[in-house]
Design a protein around this motif. Structure first.
Motif, short mmCIF file in Angstrom:
data_model
loop_
_atom_site.label_atom_id
_atom_site.label_comp_id
_atom_site.label_asym_id
_atom_site.label_seq_id
_atom_site.Cartn_x
_atom_site.Cartn_y
_atom_site.Cartn_z
N ALA A 142 0.83 -1.19 0.00
CA ALA A 142 0.00 0.00 0.00
C ALA A 142 0.87 1.25 0.00
N LYS A 143 0.45 2.23 -0.74
CA LYS A 143 1.14 3.53 -0.76
C LYS A 143 0.22 4.55 -0.12
N LEU A 144 0.63 4.98 1.09
CA LEU A 144 -0.22 5.92 1.82
C LEU A 144 -0.17 7.29 1.17
N ALA A 145 -1.34 7.90 1.04
CA ALA A 145 -1.44 9.22 0.43
C ALA A 145 -2.76 9.83 0.86
N GLN A 146 -2.99 11.05 0.40
CA GLN A 146 -4.26 11.70 0.68
C GLN A 146 -5.36 11.02 -0.12
N SER A 147 -6.51 10.86 0.52
CA SER A 147 -7.66 10.25 -0.16
C SER A 147 -8.15 11.17 -1.27
N VAL A 167 -16.19 13.71 10.04
CA VAL A 167 -14.99 12.91 10.23
C VAL A 167 -13.80 13.61 9.58
N ARG A 168 -12.68 13.69 10.29
CA ARG A 168 -11.48 14.32 9.75
C ARG A 168 -10.70 13.31 8.91
N PRO A 169 -10.48 13.60 7.63
CA PRO A 169 -9.69 12.68 6.80
C PRO A 169 -8.25 12.58 7.30
N ILE A 170 -7.66 11.37 7.15
CA ILE A 170 -6.28 11.16 7.62
C ILE A 170 -5.41 10.68 6.46
N ASN A 171 -5.67 9.51 5.95
CA ASN A 171 -4.98 9.01 4.76
C ASN A 171 -5.88 7.97 4.08
N ASN A 172 -5.46 7.51 2.92
CA ASN A 172 -6.35 6.68 2.12
C ASN A 172 -6.71 5.35 2.79
N VAL A 173 -5.86 4.79 3.63
CA VAL A 173 -6.18 3.52 4.29
C VAL A 173 -7.14 3.74 5.46
N ILE A 184 -1.29 2.49 11.79
CA ILE A 184 -0.85 2.85 10.45
C ILE A 184 -0.09 4.18 10.51
N ASN A 185 1.09 4.22 9.90
CA ASN A 185 1.89 5.44 9.89
C ASN A 185 2.39 5.72 8.48
N ASP A 186 3.15 6.78 8.33
CA ASP A 186 3.59 7.21 6.99
C ASP A 186 4.43 6.16 6.28
N LYS A 187 5.06 5.26 7.04
CA LYS A 187 5.95 4.27 6.44
C LYS A 187 5.26 2.92 6.22
N SER A 188 4.00 2.83 6.58
CA SER A 188 3.28 1.56 6.46
C SER A 188 3.07 1.19 4.99
N THR A 189 3.29 -0.08 4.70
CA THR A 189 3.02 -0.59 3.35
C THR A 189 2.15 -1.84 3.39
N ASN A 190 2.30 -2.64 4.43
CA ASN A 190 1.51 -3.86 4.57
C ASN A 190 0.42 -3.65 5.62
N VAL A 191 -0.78 -4.06 5.28
CA VAL A 191 -1.94 -3.77 6.13
C VAL A 191 -2.68 -5.07 6.46
N VAL A 192 -3.05 -5.21 7.74
CA VAL A 192 -3.96 -6.27 8.17
C VAL A 192 -5.27 -5.58 8.52
N LEU A 193 -6.32 -5.93 7.80
CA LEU A 193 -7.61 -5.26 7.94
C LEU A 193 -8.56 -6.15 8.73
N GLU A 194 -9.07 -5.62 9.82
CA GLU A 194 -9.91 -6.38 10.75
C GLU A 194 -11.39 -6.05 10.55
N SER A 195 -12.23 -7.09 10.61
CA SER A 195 -13.68 -6.93 10.68
C SER A 195 -14.18 -7.95 11.68
N ALA A 196 -14.87 -7.49 12.73
CA ALA A 196 -15.21 -8.41 13.82
C ALA A 196 -16.57 -8.06 14.42
N VAL A 197 -17.04 -8.98 15.26
CA VAL A 197 -18.24 -8.77 16.07
C VAL A 197 -17.85 -9.06 17.51
N PHE A 198 -18.08 -8.08 18.39
CA PHE A 198 -17.73 -8.24 19.80
C PHE A 198 -18.98 -8.19 20.66
#
Length: 799
Positions: free
Chosen positions: A226-231, A244-250, A326-340
């Motif tokens: 992943a290449k982090l950038a502005q959405s 909601v305040r935008p942060i980055n595309n991820v 997630i930070n500016d140097k992040s490239t690999n992402v683990v995306l969670e979806s759960a029910v608690f």
């Protein structure tokens, strides 16, 4: 819940008015609270085209531009942004425009060059924090266009109040379902076109759940490169519109899906997760964990955590951990979806004061069957916006699979509950539009299967409510229900017990504490109050000498209660007691006559010590006010109050009469007596005949009269009178005129001029009203003159 109209129309083809939609949703149970234009504060900004751009002759960091804003003449604008250049389309605030920060654009000169506007950055428009240069707009825009129109930001947002049971409506999708229901429109889900790149996420990441009830489902996808950038603008502006305040595309994608589908997601930096395992389990008691807001939290074993192979990485359902964000140097992402488990999330979020959009939804319940779709849509968007490759497959553990819920529905019973006569096809259509499955093979008892997103449908009565919502709560006729009462319940209020209970409810309602004292006191208590020895009923075998006689008045017991409270440090005392007094009566079978009495007592500060400012002590007005409030509550006539001389223990002492009969006395306990009970403040008491009150209430016939239709006319008058002239005398003189138009009079102010000890000013407000017409001024003035004339003739007063 903030609802973007642009976003909503991606789900349903609604073309009606905003207010019409809000009204219909309100009738469906989603109350419209406000209609908002999120970009109204930049609605006067326009698109400009930089025709010329040159260096400022006297400032190296400034540029002098000529900008086309669609008008006959070009605007001269001095700009300090380093990236401004000829040929750009830019947002321009013209003279008179007020920017979100409150800056009003005026014509100015900068280093000798005139400037007739301002080329804006995103921060100046409050679209982001970017301020290193101006905002450069797409080339296809035309000069002079309204900025928010050109950028497709002209959106309307509805602020809807969502009740706690309707967790399914905490998303655009949920409200779209209600809109489709209310206007019989088709519902369209976002198209899913996820491209996977190979591999198998289930082999790369194992999911462990310690307790299935804590986490029925946990799913994760792995994304690489992943290449982090502005959405893109469309996503950023849509998030801004719902607060909601935008942060980055991820990160923005996870927030976008949360609002769109109602499923909270969380993204981890895959390189910061240790091992090939994610575990969901409770926190050890007292464990420390640092959340994304850089705060160290002390956890309990009731808090649920998400762990990697070595450490906790997120406070489940509430907030992620700083050690995996997630930070500016992040490239690999683990995306969670759960029910608690909702209860766990609610307790943790409340205890740690960590409310979030995610916890708000988890603690109300999320759609377990929607989790996979939400995860795939998020992965697709991250792939499109960041270029990340999506590893094939999903790592998941569904410890408690979703159980389909089916309820019985009886249409005849529904009609009986709602007081309607609906056809069965009406209910079937309503259920179908709501996404419920109906098996009506048995016409008397249907089987209705509810979808996974309607967690609030738990029993048959909930289905009746759904029918009523679809029919329209506002259309159901109002019918008074039949009330059946037993004979005992009908007469209970007339019994001594029923009346006593009513008085006690009143006492507690006005803030008094109920005192319950022994029926016997000491002879010394009665002697101290100067009560006569005649009529006392002595105890043959008393427990002690201070309890050797039956009370002949209710006050001694209350005074002993005061002494006990003062000994415990309580000096704000408000008491009432409903009890009997006992007087010797030879004519009685028991040789004793009993009478129910009501005692009231106030002493100490008028308000609790926590109340700020000056705090006067309770006085005569407090105790008299309680008596007046009681009589009003019992719907009895106004009492008469007369000074009573010669009371043995009260000074002053006022006799209370009701319809000419003695009801009781109120007054202040003499200081020398109060001192014996350790009271340093004035003690004010009232001793009333409760049996007489009950007789008056039973005999009282309540009459109803129509509310006044025509408006009143009011006149104020200030009367200058001697200090010894009572206000009651003035009021009686006015009322004795029996003027038909005089509805009421009220004492509104008392004023004693400085250095004046003979006269005082009493201000009254007189209200006049005619039952059949609106009064004219001359009619009111005529009546008012009669009042003033009568006062001057009868009393030594002047105006």
């Amino acid at each position: 819940m903030l609802l973007s109209m642009q976003w909503l129309r991606e789900f349903v083809p609604y073309e009606g008015g905003v207010q019409e939609l809000g009204d219909r949703l309100t009738m469906l149970g989603l109350e419209l609270e406000e209609i908002i234009n999120p970009f109204e504060n930049i609605s006067s900004v326009v698109v400009g085209h930089v025709v010329e751009c040159g260096k400022h002759p006297e400032a190296d960091k400034l540029s002098v531009c000529k900008v086309d804003v669609g008008e006959a003449e070009l605007l001269d604008i001095v700009c300090g942004a380093p990236n401004v250049a000829k040929g750009q389309n830019v947002p321009v605030a013209k003279i008179g425009c007020v920017l979100p920060g409150g800056l009003k654009i005026k014509k100015a000169k900068l280093r000798g060059q005139k400037s007739c506007g301002m080329i804006c950055s995103e921060r100046e428009l409050e679209l982001s924090d970017a301020h290193d240069g101006i905002m450069v707009l797409p080339e296809e825009l035309k000069p002079g266009q309204i900025f928010i129109d050109a950028m497709n930001m002209n959106d309307t947002v509805l602020d809807l109040g969502i009740t706690p049971n309707r967790a399914d409506c905490l998303s655009i999708l949920g409200i779209a379902r209600e809109t489709a229901l209310g206007f019989d429109l088709p519902l369209t889900m976002p198209e899913l076109n996820l491209v996977e790149a190979g591999g198998n996420a289930a082999d790369m990441l194992k999911i462990e759940i310690e307790e299935g009830a804590d986490c029925p489902l946990y799913m994760a996808r792995i994304l690489k490169g992943a290449k982090l950038a502005q959405s893109p603008d469309w996503m950023r502006y849509r998030l801004i519109s719902v607060g909601v305040r935008p942060i980055n595309n991820v990160v923005d994608v996870t927030n976008y899906i949360l609002f769109e589908l109602g499923q909270p997601l969380h993204s981890f930096d895959g390189d910061l997760l240790k091992g090939d395992k994610i575990r969901v389990g409770r926190a050890p008691e007292g464990m420390k964990f640092t959340t994304l807001d850089d705060q160290e939290r002390s956890l309990l074993n009731s808090d649920l955590l998400v762990w990697d192979a070595e450490k906790p990485v997120a406070l489940a359902g509430v907030m992620g951990g700083q050690n995996s964000e997630i930070n500016d140097k992040s490239t690999n992402v683990v995306l969670e979806s759960a029910v608690f488990k909702p209860a766990l999330i609610r307790k943790t979020a409340r205890r740690l004061s960590l409310p979030s959009e995610a916890s708000y939804r988890f603690e109300r319940g999320v759609d377990q069957l929607m989790s996979a779709y939400a995860l795939d849509r998020a992965a697709q968007l991250i792939n499109e916006l960041s270029g990340a490759e999506v590893v094939s497959g999903v790592a998941q553990n569904e410890s408690l699979p979703w159980q389909t819920r089916t309820h019985t529905y009886r249409h005849k019973r529904c009609n009986a509950h709602l007081g309607l006569n609906l056809e069965p096809e009406f209910s079937k259509k309503a259920f179908t539009l709501m996404g419920l499955e109906v098996d009506d093979s048995d016409s008397d008892s249907w089987k209705v299967t509810t979808p996974s997103y309607r967690l609030d449908l738990e029993r048959e009565n909930d289905l009746y409510e759904e029918v009523a919502r679809y029919y329209g709560m506002d259309r159901i006729p109002a019918v008074l229900p039949n009330i059946s009462k037993t004979f005992d319940s009908a007469v209970l209020g007339d019994t001594p017990y029923g009346f006593s209970r009513r008085i006690k409810n009143w006492g507690r309602g006005v803030g008094l504490h109920e005192a319950i004292n022994y029926s016997f006191v000491g002879s010394e208590d009665l002697d101290l109050l100067g009560l006569p020895e005649e009529g006392r009923v002595y105890i043959a075998n008393p427990l002690s000498e201070d309890q050797n006689v039956m009370r002949t008045a209710i006050t001694p017991g209350l005074l002993n209660t005061v002494r006990h409270n003062l000994a415990q440090g309580n000096n704000h005392i408000r008491l009432f007691e409903v009890a009997k007094k006992f007087v010797k009566d030879e004519s009685s079978v028991t040789e004793t006559r009993e009478q129910n009495r009501l005692g009231l007592l106030v002493t100490g500060p008028r308000s609790q010590r926590e109340w700020p400012g000056d705090n006067e002590d309770a006085d005569y007005l407090d105790i008299k006010g309680l008596v007046e409030h009681l009589l009003t509550d019992l719907k009895l006539n106004d009492a008469e109050y007369e000074i009573l001389e010669g009371c043995s223990y009260l000074e002053p002492c006022v006799q209370v009469k009701l319809d000419g009969e003695e009801l009781g006395i109120i007054g202040m306990v003499k200081p020398e007596i109060a001192d014996k009970y350790h009271a340093k403040k004035e003690i004010w008491v009232a001793d009333l005949n409760a049996d007489m009150l009950r007789d008056k209430v039973i005999a009282n016939k309540i009459q109803f009269e129509n509310l006044p239709v025509f408006p009143p006319s009011r006149r104020d008058v200030t009367i200058i009178c001697p200090m010894d002239l009572h206000a009651a005398t003035i009021e009686k003189t006015i009322l004795d005129q029996k003027l038909p138009l005089l509805e009421s009079l009220e004492l509104v102010a008392v004023f004693v001029p400085e250095n004046q000890d003979k006269e005082r000013n009493l201000s009254y407000r007189l209200t006049y009203r005619h039952p059949k017409k609106t009064l004219k001024d001359k009619e009111v003035d005529k009546e008012h003159t009669k009042v003033l004339t009568a006062l001057e003739k009868a009393l030594p007063i002047h105006f």
